[in-house]
Write a protein that holds these residues in place. Sequence first.
Motif, short mmCIF file in Angstrom:
data_model
loop_
_atom_site.label_atom_id
_atom_site.label_comp_id
_atom_site.label_asym_id
_atom_site.label_seq_id
_atom_site.Cartn_x
_atom_site.Cartn_y
_atom_site.Cartn_z
N THR A 27 0.65 -1.32 -0.03
CA THR A 27 0.00 0.03 0.06
C THR A 27 1.00 1.37 -0.16
O THR A 27 1.65 1.34 0.95
CB THR A 27 -0.83 -0.03 1.30
OG1 THR A 27 -1.77 -1.25 1.13
CG2 THR A 27 -1.77 1.17 1.31
N VAL A 28 0.84 2.30 -0.73
CA VAL A 28 1.37 3.41 -1.08
C VAL A 28 0.48 4.35 -0.22
O VAL A 28 -0.64 4.68 -0.48
CB VAL A 28 1.62 4.02 -2.53
CG1 VAL A 28 2.15 5.18 -2.59
CG2 VAL A 28 2.16 2.93 -3.36
N SER A 29 1.23 5.07 0.66
CA SER A 29 0.42 6.08 1.29
C SER A 29 1.30 7.50 1.21
O SER A 29 2.32 7.33 1.79
CB SER A 29 0.35 5.89 2.93
OG SER A 29 -0.45 6.97 3.66
N GLY A 30 0.81 8.19 0.38
CA GLY A 30 1.60 9.61 0.15
C GLY A 30 2.83 8.98 -0.60
O GLY A 30 2.73 8.69 -1.67
N ASP A 31 4.01 9.55 -0.05
CA ASP A 31 5.13 9.17 -0.67
C ASP A 31 6.26 7.99 -0.32
O ASP A 31 7.32 7.94 -0.20
CB ASP A 31 6.20 10.30 -0.92
CG ASP A 31 6.78 10.74 0.22
OD1 ASP A 31 6.15 10.42 1.53
OD2 ASP A 31 7.61 11.94 0.48
N ALA A 32 5.21 7.02 0.44
CA ALA A 32 5.96 5.98 1.06
C ALA A 32 5.09 4.93 0.92
O ALA A 32 3.97 4.58 0.86
CB ALA A 32 6.27 6.22 2.58
N TRP A 87 15.37 10.41 3.47
CA TRP A 87 14.27 9.98 3.43
C TRP A 87 14.09 8.75 4.55
O TRP A 87 15.11 8.01 4.96
CB TRP A 87 14.32 9.07 2.03
CG TRP A 87 14.12 10.06 0.78
CD1 TRP A 87 13.39 11.07 0.57
CD2 TRP A 87 15.31 10.07 0.01
NE1 TRP A 87 13.89 11.44 -0.60
CE2 TRP A 87 14.93 11.29 -1.00
CE3 TRP A 87 16.48 9.55 -0.28
CZ2 TRP A 87 15.87 11.46 -2.02
CZ3 TRP A 87 17.30 9.87 -1.22
CH2 TRP A 87 17.07 10.75 -2.12
N GLN A 91 9.67 5.96 2.33
CA GLN A 91 9.82 6.84 1.42
C GLN A 91 11.17 5.89 0.45
O GLN A 91 10.88 5.85 -0.70
CB GLN A 91 10.62 7.92 1.69
CG GLN A 91 9.32 8.99 2.41
CD GLN A 91 9.76 10.29 2.91
OE1 GLN A 91 10.99 10.24 3.36
NE2 GLN A 91 9.29 11.54 2.60
N ARG A 101 6.74 6.33 -10.04
CA ARG A 101 5.27 6.84 -9.55
C ARG A 101 5.58 8.18 -8.94
O ARG A 101 4.73 9.01 -9.06
CB ARG A 101 5.01 5.76 -8.56
CG ARG A 101 3.76 6.43 -7.67
CD ARG A 101 3.15 5.51 -6.64
NE ARG A 101 2.34 5.59 -5.97
CZ ARG A 101 1.05 4.82 -6.19
NH1 ARG A 101 1.03 3.78 -6.82
NH2 ARG A 101 -0.14 5.39 -5.71
N LEU A 102 6.86 8.79 -8.26
CA LEU A 102 7.02 9.96 -7.62
C LEU A 102 7.51 10.83 -8.81
O LEU A 102 7.50 11.96 -8.60
CB LEU A 102 8.21 9.71 -6.63
CG LEU A 102 7.67 8.73 -5.29
CD1 LEU A 102 8.74 8.22 -4.65
CD2 LEU A 102 6.52 9.46 -4.68
#
Length: 147
Positions: A27-32, A87, A91, A101-102
């Motif tokens: 699961t990606v949450s924000g940038d992590a 990071w 991250q 993705r980023l």
Amino acid sequence: MSPAALALLLTLAAPAASAQEPLRPYTVSGDAIATSLTGRPGDAARGRAIVANRSVGLCLLCHSGPIPEERFQGTLAPSLAGAGARWSEGQLRLRIVDGPRLNPDTIMPAYYRITGLQHVARPFVGKTVLTAEQVEDVVAYLVTLKE
């Protein structure tokens, strides 16, 4: 180096790691990605070996890092020195799993993604560059790089 040339180089130099391992959900949450892909921490020594290995991670093709025994380190991407200070573990994990993705313009490959990729050689379709365990090992190593 163009993205297409880098993709070809990665295809020729790095064996697909997870031919038999199914992709583990994350699961990606924000940038992590906060949780380990394997449910346990990686091994920093194995992670360092992956980063330094020009046949597995190919990290030093583009990055430089505090691995003095490896000559001819890359200058195309940021130094890995201090990555653990810049990071968080989560991250770093997302940057390895799916860096594009980023930053959609990055030439860094998605090391643990199998869909939405371009310029993938037929034998490597459906396979990740690194296994979940290797991703966790690299994360464990990069987290140690505080300076």
